[in-house]
Design an enzyme around this catalytic site. Structure first.
Site, PDB file in Angstrom:
ATOM      1  N   ASP A   1       2.159  -7.082   2.316  1.00  0.00           N
ATOM      2  CA  ASP A   1       1.023  -6.639   2.687  1.00  0.00           C
ATOM      3  C   ASP A   1       1.545  -5.258   3.781  1.00  0.00           C
ATOM      4  O   ASP A   1       0.852  -4.708   4.158  1.00  0.00           O
ATOM      5  CB  ASP A   1       0.129  -7.249   3.416  1.00  0.00           C
TER       6      ASP A   1
ATOM      7  N   HIS B   1       1.270  -1.122  -0.044  1.00  0.00           N
ATOM      8  CA  HIS B   1       0.103  -0.153   0.198  1.00  0.00           C
ATOM      9  C   HIS B   1       0.924   0.934  -0.297  1.00  0.00           C
ATOM     10  O   HIS B   1       1.783   1.310   1.395  1.00  0.00           O
ATOM     11  CB  HIS B   1      -1.298  -0.151   1.088  1.00  0.00           C
TER      12      HIS B   1
ATOM     13  N   ASP C   1      -8.674  -5.295  -2.404  1.00  0.00           N
ATOM     14  CA  ASP C   1      -7.496  -5.490  -1.224  1.00  0.00           C
ATOM     15  C   ASP C   1      -8.445  -4.469   0.466  1.00  0.00           C
ATOM     16  O   ASP C   1      -8.481  -3.599   0.004  1.00  0.00           O
ATOM     17  CB  ASP C   1      -6.438  -5.646  -1.337  1.00  0.00           C
TER      18      ASP C   1
HETATM   19  O1  DOR Z   1      -3.286  -5.261   7.388  1.00  0.00           O
HETATM   20  C1  DOR Z   1      -4.236  -4.456   6.426  1.00  0.00           C
HETATM   21  N1  DOR Z   1      -4.319  -3.453   6.279  1.00  0.00           N
HETATM   22  N2  DOR Z   1      -4.586  -4.977   5.666  1.00  0.00           N
HETATM   23  C2  DOR Z   1      -5.364  -4.937   4.296  1.00  0.00           C
HETATM   24  O2  DOR Z   1      -5.818  -6.436   3.604  1.00  0.00           O
HETATM   25  C3  DOR Z   1      -5.032  -3.575   4.659  1.00  0.00           C
HETATM   26  C4  DOR Z   1      -4.115  -3.135   4.629  1.00  0.00           C
HETATM   27  C5  DOR Z   1      -3.968  -1.245   4.909  1.00  0.00           C
HETATM   28  O3  DOR Z   1      -4.947  -0.980   3.462  1.00  0.00           O
HETATM   29  O4  DOR Z   1      -4.296  -0.975   6.177  1.00  0.00           O
END
Ligand code: DOR
Length: 432
Positions: free
Chosen positions: A303, A60, A150
């Site tokens: 992730d 992200h 996601d």
């Molecule tokens: O822990 C997470 N944070 N899992 C996800 O799938 C999304 C992510 C986020 O965008 O902060």
């Protein structure tokens, strides 16, 4: 000007190579491997591993919209420092990457500011709401490499079916975040003995496995390419294993944190350990490691989910889900290598070869003529994780203070340095 990477252990599973030799790079491309090569510039690599640039297929980067957490520039620098030469960034930005103009924006920022290759993942549904399909055709033309909601799961199976069908007509894989929101609704950690003891609302493993099962059946129905994101439980591993045995086109990834930690770690209520899906039991963690070794889980992805202090230094129940991972992924995976659980070649397979194959990206190999995206790794370098010195704009890692062994010391993108470890640089003699 040709560059020789001298005397490193060159590991390229695609080319069937794992031996100490030299690697020649010229005009940004790999020319050859061999012994006694000479060139205009030399990088001494004895004691190092020379790997195809690592690829993180699930991060992200938060831009546009949440630049206070991360930007394409800062996230890509963190990626290069972690040994990655390419990342695929998720669509849960603001605005959501659900149409061609947001995809264009991400790619133009990447061209101007990124230290590594950036591959955008488009949303499957508009605004990630799970209702109407996103502008898939125009995003594909602009350059998305996969589709995913996601962070959320379309709760309507019919929407998911149509999404899979539509994605497959464009040759795009769908990356599924598997979470039945009706089961997980108020949960903040894995539901089990530890959540009971801590008095925190739980998320049962069935919340993930129900949707893993659903998505596998829908992939079977549609023939679409399905990729299961961040698998966390042994039930999910068993479902994916069964699907692969039946020949379903499913692939899966696991995170370094789910491979390393279990729910017992939450005893101190450290909000940096709050992730979605949650850390589960030790039996689940072991099943994930087994799944990685036997190929049920194809890839490792971080992730990487940056959040700032205000979103994390609050009560556990109110904290945001997610932890950063780009700069700790490789060292955490190296723990499995040092323990003899994973071979170095398997590490390259899950951190470079498989992500490239699943997303249809260049890279994942050091074959002759390919772009020289290369990761130089010192497998023996011991260091302590200091959240303050990480290149990510956010600090939300639970691994602060951990002593880890092995890290990237130099990352080359098309033959040019995208990252160089300071200590390594000071020891490096560059001859000309
Ligand atoms: O822990 C997470 N944070 N899992 C996800 O799938 C999304 C992510 C986020 O965008 O902060």
């Amino acid at each position: 000007m040709s560059l020789i990477i001298k005397g490193g252990r060159v590991i390229d599973p695609v080319g069937g190579l794992d031996r100490v030799c030299d690697l020649e790079i010229d005009k940004g491309r790999i020319v050859r491997t061999g012994r006694g090569l000479s060139g205009e510039r030399v990088l001494e690599a004895s004691g190092l591993w020379v790997l195809p640039g690592l690829i993180d297929m699930h991060v992200h980067l938060r831009e546009p919209g949440y630049e206070y957490k991360e930007t394409i520039e800062s996230g890509s620098r963190a990626a290069a420092a972690g040994g990655f030469t390419a990342v695929a960034c998720m669509a849960n930005t603001d605005p959501v990457n659900d149409n061609g103009s947001v995809t264009d924006f991400i790619l133009s920022q990447a061209r101007r500011r990124a230290a590594v290759r950036i591959y955008p993942v488009g949303a499957l549904t508009k605004k990630l709401k799970g209702e109407q399909l996103a502008e898939i055709a125009e995003m594909k033309v602009r350059g998305v490499v996969a589709l995913s909601d996601d962070g959320a799961t379309p709760m309507n199976a019919e929407v998911m079916r149509r999404g899979l069908e539509y994605a497959s007509t464009f040759g795009l894989p769908v990356i599924a975040h598997c979470d039945d929101q009706n089961l997980s609704r108020k949960g903040v950690m894995h539901e089990g003995a530890v959540s009971m003891r801590l008095g925190l609302p739980g998320i049962p493993d069935a919340a993930e496995a129900c949707i893993v099962g659903r998505e596998i059946l829908l992939a079977e129905l549609t023939g679409a390419a399905l990729h299961i994101a961040h698998v966390s439980s042994r039930r999910s591993v068993a479902l994916i294993r069964g699907a692969k045995e039946r020949g379903v086109a499913v692939t899966a990834e696991v995170t370094p944190h789910h491979l390393t930690l279990n729910d017992a770690a939450l005893a101190e209520y450290d909000t940096n350990l709050k992730v979605s899906p949650p850390l589960r039991t030790e039996a689940d963690r072991r099943a994930l490691v087994e799944g990685l070794i036997d190929g049920t889980l194809d890839a490792v992805a971080s992730d990487h989910a940056p959040h700032n202090i205000a979103e994390k230094e609050v009560e556990f129940e109110n904290a945001a889900f997610g932890m950063i991972g780009l700069e700790t992924s490789l060292p955490l995976l190296l723990r499995l290598v040092h323990a003899g659980t994973l071979t170095p070649s398997q590490l390259v397979q899950v951190m470079a070869v498989a992500p490239a194959r699943i997303l249809g990206l260049p890279g994942g190999t050091l074959g002759k003529g390919v772009d020289a995206d290369v990761s130089l790794v010192d497998p023996d370098r011991v260091f302590s994780v200091d959240p303050q010195t990480l290149l990510s704009r956010s600090r939300n890692t639970p691994f602060g203070g951990w002593e880890l062994k092995g890290k990237a010391v130099c990352t080359l993108l098309r033959g040019k340095k995208a990252y160089e470890d300071r200590e390594w640089k000071s020891r490096q003699k560059v001859s000309s």
